[in-house]
Design an enzyme around this catalytic site. Sequence first.
Site, PDB file in Angstrom:
ATOM      1  N   LYS A   7       1.352  -6.196  -9.663  1.00 47.40           N
ATOM      2  CA  LYS A   7       2.713  -5.679  -9.890  1.00 47.40           C
ATOM      3  C   LYS A   7       3.490  -6.598 -10.829  1.00 47.40           C
ATOM      4  O   LYS A   7       4.177  -6.128 -11.740  1.00 47.40           O
ATOM      5  CB  LYS A   7       3.463  -5.556  -8.562  1.00 47.40           C
ATOM      6  CG  LYS A   7       2.966  -4.447  -7.672  1.00 47.40           C
ATOM      7  CD  LYS A   7       3.756  -4.432  -6.377  1.00 47.40           C
ATOM      8  CE  LYS A   7       3.348  -3.269  -5.482  1.00 47.40           C
ATOM      9  NZ  LYS A   7       4.165  -3.219  -4.250  1.00 47.40           N
ATOM     10  N   CYS A  31       6.111  -8.257  -4.651  1.00 48.62           N
ATOM     11  CA  CYS A  31       5.656  -8.346  -3.266  1.00 48.62           C
ATOM     12  C   CYS A  31       4.927  -7.063  -2.898  1.00 48.62           C
ATOM     13  O   CYS A  31       5.265  -5.984  -3.390  1.00 48.62           O
ATOM     14  CB  CYS A  31       6.872  -8.539  -2.354  1.00 48.62           C
ATOM     15  SG  CYS A  31       6.462  -8.765  -0.608  1.00 48.62           S
ATOM     16  N   ASP A  32       3.923  -7.185  -2.051  1.00 49.53           N
ATOM     17  CA  ASP A  32       3.260  -6.009  -1.500  1.00 49.53           C
ATOM     18  C   ASP A  32       3.003  -6.260  -0.022  1.00 49.53           C
ATOM     19  O   ASP A  32       2.615  -7.362   0.370  1.00 49.53           O
ATOM     20  CB  ASP A  32       1.940  -5.713  -2.214  1.00 49.53           C
ATOM     21  CG  ASP A  32       1.474  -4.301  -1.904  1.00 49.53           C
ATOM     22  OD1 ASP A  32       1.939  -3.383  -2.605  1.00 49.53           O
ATOM     23  OD2 ASP A  32       0.704  -4.122  -0.944  1.00 49.53           O
ATOM     24  N   THR A  33       3.240  -5.235   0.792  1.00 52.40           N
ATOM     25  CA  THR A  33       3.122  -5.369   2.244  1.00 52.40           C
ATOM     26  C   THR A  33       2.162  -4.310   2.785  1.00 52.40           C
ATOM     27  O   THR A  33       2.219  -3.154   2.380  1.00 52.40           O
ATOM     28  CB  THR A  33       4.509  -5.203   2.910  1.00 52.40           C
ATOM     29  OG1 THR A  33       5.396  -6.196   2.372  1.00 52.40           O
ATOM     30  CG2 THR A  33       4.430  -5.381   4.416  1.00 52.40           C
TER      31      THR A  33
END
Length: 191
Positions: free
Chosen positions: A52, A69-71
């Site tokens: 990203k 950020c990735d969750t």
Amino acid sequence: MKIILASASERRTELLKRIVDEFSVIVSNFDEDSVPFKGNFGDYVIELSKGKALSVAQRVKEEALIIACDTIVAVESAVLGKPSSKEEAILMLERLSGRTHQVYSGLTVMNTKTLEVKCDHVKTDVKFSMLTKGEIRKYVESGEPMDKAGAYGIQGGGGVFVEEINGCYYNVVGLPLNRLNHILRGMGVNL
């Protein structure tokens, strides 16, 4: 230096406002499906956040700090992302019912001037109480779970399902503020 959040998430925008006064939002067009899950949840979310950040960096002309950020939600060896249908949301919530799962967030901060990149991940354990089919159906019908990893939002109606949490609450919401603040300070950014 300009700060850019590489995310379409309103929750991440709201959380970043708690530690950064001014920033822009540029939504990443990174194809998350291009990153295969190889068994390590921490490495996986870092690779997603890095993708990203790189996607946005390629479109930014000025010097900037890019935050990505990735969750995900992990239960046993499975990754639960955002549900693609109400049926999938119901299945995810049934799977989480009465058990402990993990929420992982990968963070990447990229300085486009110096090309410095810092990555890290955070893990939080979340225990759900036993959910009835009626509770699950009612929650899914609210529409809230449809854009959230694991089909729930701890900061919304899904918070009532959470019996116990061990780790960073903001990680479960989608942006681990303490770890992000630590990374930014390590890169010389005084907030």
